[in-house]
Design a protein around this motif. Structure first.
Motif, PDB file in Angstrom:
ATOM      1  N   GLY A 190       0.828  -1.278   0.147  1.00  0.00           N
ATOM      2  CA  GLY A 190      -0.027   0.061   0.061  1.00  0.00           C
ATOM      3  C   GLY A 190       0.876   1.096   0.018  1.00  0.00           C
ATOM      4  O   GLY A 190       0.245   2.309   0.382  1.00  0.00           O
ATOM      5  N   LEU A 193       1.084   3.676  -5.725  1.00  0.00           N
ATOM      6  CA  LEU A 193      -0.050   3.502  -6.700  1.00  0.00           C
ATOM      7  C   LEU A 193       0.096   2.066  -7.096  1.00  0.00           C
ATOM      8  O   LEU A 193       1.004   1.925  -8.004  1.00  0.00           O
TER       9      LEU A 193
ATOM     10  N   HIS B  11       3.056   3.547   7.598  1.00  0.00           N
ATOM     11  CA  HIS B  11       2.866   4.164   6.151  1.00  0.00           C
ATOM     12  C   HIS B  11       1.901   3.499   5.422  1.00  0.00           C
ATOM     13  O   HIS B  11       1.575   3.898   4.362  1.00  0.00           O
ATOM     14  N   ARG B  12       0.773   2.914   6.176  1.00  0.00           N
ATOM     15  CA  ARG B  12       0.062   2.161   5.445  1.00  0.00           C
ATOM     16  C   ARG B  12      -0.904   3.095   4.635  1.00  0.00           C
ATOM     17  O   ARG B  12      -1.338   4.154   5.210  1.00  0.00           O
ATOM     18  N   GLN B  13      -1.483   2.582   3.255  1.00  0.00           N
ATOM     19  CA  GLN B  13      -2.281   3.352   2.569  1.00  0.00           C
ATOM     20  C   GLN B  13      -1.919   4.587   2.271  1.00  0.00           C
ATOM     21  O   GLN B  13      -2.793   5.567   1.927  1.00  0.00           O
ATOM     22  N   SER B  14      -0.654   4.888   2.161  1.00  0.00           N
ATOM     23  CA  SER B  14      -0.307   6.155   1.495  1.00  0.00           C
ATOM     24  C   SER B  14      -0.530   6.261   0.276  1.00  0.00           C
ATOM     25  O   SER B  14      -0.805   7.337  -0.450  1.00  0.00           O
ATOM     26  N   ALA B  15      -0.514   5.050  -0.412  1.00  0.00           N
ATOM     27  CA  ALA B  15      -1.220   5.029  -1.906  1.00  0.00           C
ATOM     28  C   ALA B  15      -2.461   5.619  -2.175  1.00  0.00           C
ATOM     29  O   ALA B  15      -2.884   6.027  -3.294  1.00  0.00           O
ATOM     30  N   ALA B  16      -3.247   4.918  -1.060  1.00  0.00           N
ATOM     31  CA  ALA B  16      -4.895   5.420  -0.989  1.00  0.00           C
ATOM     32  C   ALA B  16      -4.839   6.937  -1.068  1.00  0.00           C
ATOM     33  O   ALA B  16      -5.482   7.644  -1.738  1.00  0.00           O
ATOM     34  N   ALA B  18      -2.527   9.065  -2.025  1.00  0.00           N
ATOM     35  CA  ALA B  18      -2.047   9.578  -3.483  1.00  0.00           C
ATOM     36  C   ALA B  18      -3.139   9.678  -4.335  1.00  0.00           C
ATOM     37  O   ALA B  18      -3.262  10.435  -5.143  1.00  0.00           O
ATOM     38  N   LYS B  19      -3.867   8.374  -4.301  1.00  0.00           N
ATOM     39  CA  LYS B  19      -4.811   8.499  -5.363  1.00  0.00           C
ATOM     40  C   LYS B  19      -6.007   9.645  -5.297  1.00  0.00           C
ATOM     41  O   LYS B  19      -6.347  10.126  -6.114  1.00  0.00           O
ATOM     42  N   ARG B  21      -5.966  12.253  -3.765  1.00  0.00           N
ATOM     43  CA  ARG B  21      -5.209  13.591  -4.138  1.00  0.00           C
ATOM     44  C   ARG B  21      -5.320  13.868  -5.480  1.00  0.00           C
ATOM     45  O   ARG B  21      -5.565  14.986  -5.981  1.00  0.00           O
ATOM     46  N   LEU B  22      -4.750  13.103  -6.102  1.00  0.00           N
ATOM     47  CA  LEU B  22      -4.547  12.967  -7.571  1.00  0.00           C
ATOM     48  C   LEU B  22      -5.998  13.441  -8.412  1.00  0.00           C
ATOM     49  O   LEU B  22      -6.273  14.066  -9.030  1.00  0.00           O
ATOM     50  N   LYS B  23      -6.816  12.466  -7.788  1.00  0.00           N
ATOM     51  CA  LYS B  23      -8.514  12.474  -8.642  1.00  0.00           C
ATOM     52  C   LYS B  23      -8.916  14.066  -8.317  1.00  0.00           C
ATOM     53  O   LYS B  23      -9.433  14.751  -9.324  1.00  0.00           O
TER      54      LYS B  23
END
Lengths: 270, 103
Positions: A190, A193, B11-16, B18-19, B21-23
């Motif tokens: 996670g 992306l 750091h869990r779900q930092s990708a979420a 990112a997504k 914020r990008l959207k």
């Protein structure tokens, strides 16, 4: 019919030149006569990545200005007879890349080649716009990272509005996504992306996923397009992407974390 | 991914994140992408014209290009509430005619 393909991204350092070199090499390996042009005037690097830096005599700007003819400037790859490199100039005059001159050179290249790969500079200035202007097809090189995705979106917008196809109201430039420096282990945690996330946000077709791989730096160290390293994950991923570009179906590899393998950990190459 | 990582990774779900914020940022930027270049100039000229009659701040006029179904809408919002009428033009040459400035 020759096809002009731009390798672009907006953001710098995402792997445009690596991709241009690998893609051109992959197309040549498939028997297509291919030339790869460096559009990054003043910051020539494609020659290094292709390993022909000591063979550059004349360049793109010399040909545009009529100081040399095309065949004097084209460098034939020593590993593949179908592959040619067209180096750029180290001049500091960025505006040396005049659109009419570039158009004349591209029309001339179209007579000789199947694929004309344009390696775009970073940014959205003159060089980058010139590189994408004549494109029939675009490969958007993107890292799974916020600034890269945003800049890719911007470049996709520019392709749709400022390319020659857009200006002439022709069918739009065919746009494909190439996700590079992908780290499936971090994605699984996670921390990065996913390929689906980036695909959903940019909503363009996915051409391939290139995993983060030691082989890319090794390739640039030695001046070998990574597609020639057919044992490496990145090399194989690029060849898959080339096959998809040519219309073949290939399963996406290198998107799941690799199982730990003791043998590979001890003796293997990444 | 182990349960331990899922629960305790800082750091869990930092990708979420990112997504998300990008959207949001891209939705905003895409909306502005097709806006014609004259909008800022139009906004400035409107401020100038309206400013001849009432005292307004720059942020009291907003110009937007929107869509309502198939119709493109040029939306101009002028916030006039609370705006003071412009004082009569200053006559030059008369001492004391200019309003006193505080300080």
């Amino acid at each position: 019919m020759a096809k002009v393909v731009v390798i672009t991204s907006g953001k710098g350092g995402v792997g445009k030149t690596t991709t241009a070199a690998a893609f051109a090499a992959g197309l040549a390996m498939r028997g297509h006569k291919t030339v790869v042009i460096d559009f990054d005037v003043g910051l020539r690097n494609l020659d290094l990545i292709m390993g022909c830096e000591r063979r550059v005599v004349f360049d793109f700007i010399n040909v545009i200005n009529g100081d040399a003819n095309l065949n004097q400037a084209l460098i034939k790859d020593k590993r593949n007879d179908s592959l040619f490199i067209f180096p750029t100039s180290q001049t500091r005059d960025k505006n040396a890349l005049k659109r009419e001159g570039v158009e004349r050179v591209i029309e001339e290249l179209k007579q000789q080649f199947d694929y004309i790969i344009c390696d775009s500079p970073a940014g959205i200035e003159h060089g980058a716009i010139t590189a994408l202007y004549f494109a029939d097809s675009a490969i958007i090189v993107t890292n799974p990272e916020v600034s890269s995705v945003r800049d890719s979106d911007r470049i996709i917008g520019i392709l749709a509005s400022r390319s020659r196809r857009a200006e002439r109201n022709e069918s739009p430039v065919e746009v494909n996504l190439l996700l590079t420096r992908y780290d499936p282990a971090r994605v699984a945690k996670g921390e990065m992306l996913t390929v689906e996330d980036v695909g959903e946000i940019l909503s363009i077709p996915l051409l391939g996923v290139i995993p983060e791989s030691e082989s890319v730096l090794r390739a640039s160290n030695t001046g070998t397009p990574v597609a020639f390293d057919e044992d490496s994950p990145a090399g194989r991923a690029y060849l898959d992407a080339v096959a998809r570009f040519l219309g073949e179906q290939r399963e996406m590899r290198f998107v799941k974390p690799e199982r730990r393998n003791l043998f590979r950990a001890l003796f293997g190459r990444a | 991914m182990g349960l331990f990582n899922l629960l305790f990774s800082p750091h869990r779900q930092s990708a979420a994140i990112a997504k998300e914020r990008l959207k949001i940022v891209l939705a905003h930027e895409r909306a502005g992408r097709n806006a014609p270049d004259f909008l800022p100039k139009l906004q400035n000229e409107l401020i100038e014209v309206v400013g001849r009659y009432v005292q307004i701040r720059d942020d009291m006029i907003r110009v937007n290009l929107g869509k309502s179904g198939e119709t493109s809408l040029l939306e101009i919002n002028i916030e006039i509430d609370g705006a003071k009428p412009k004082p009569p033009p200053v006559r030059t040459g008369l001492a004391g005619a200019t309003p006193a400035r505080p300080g």
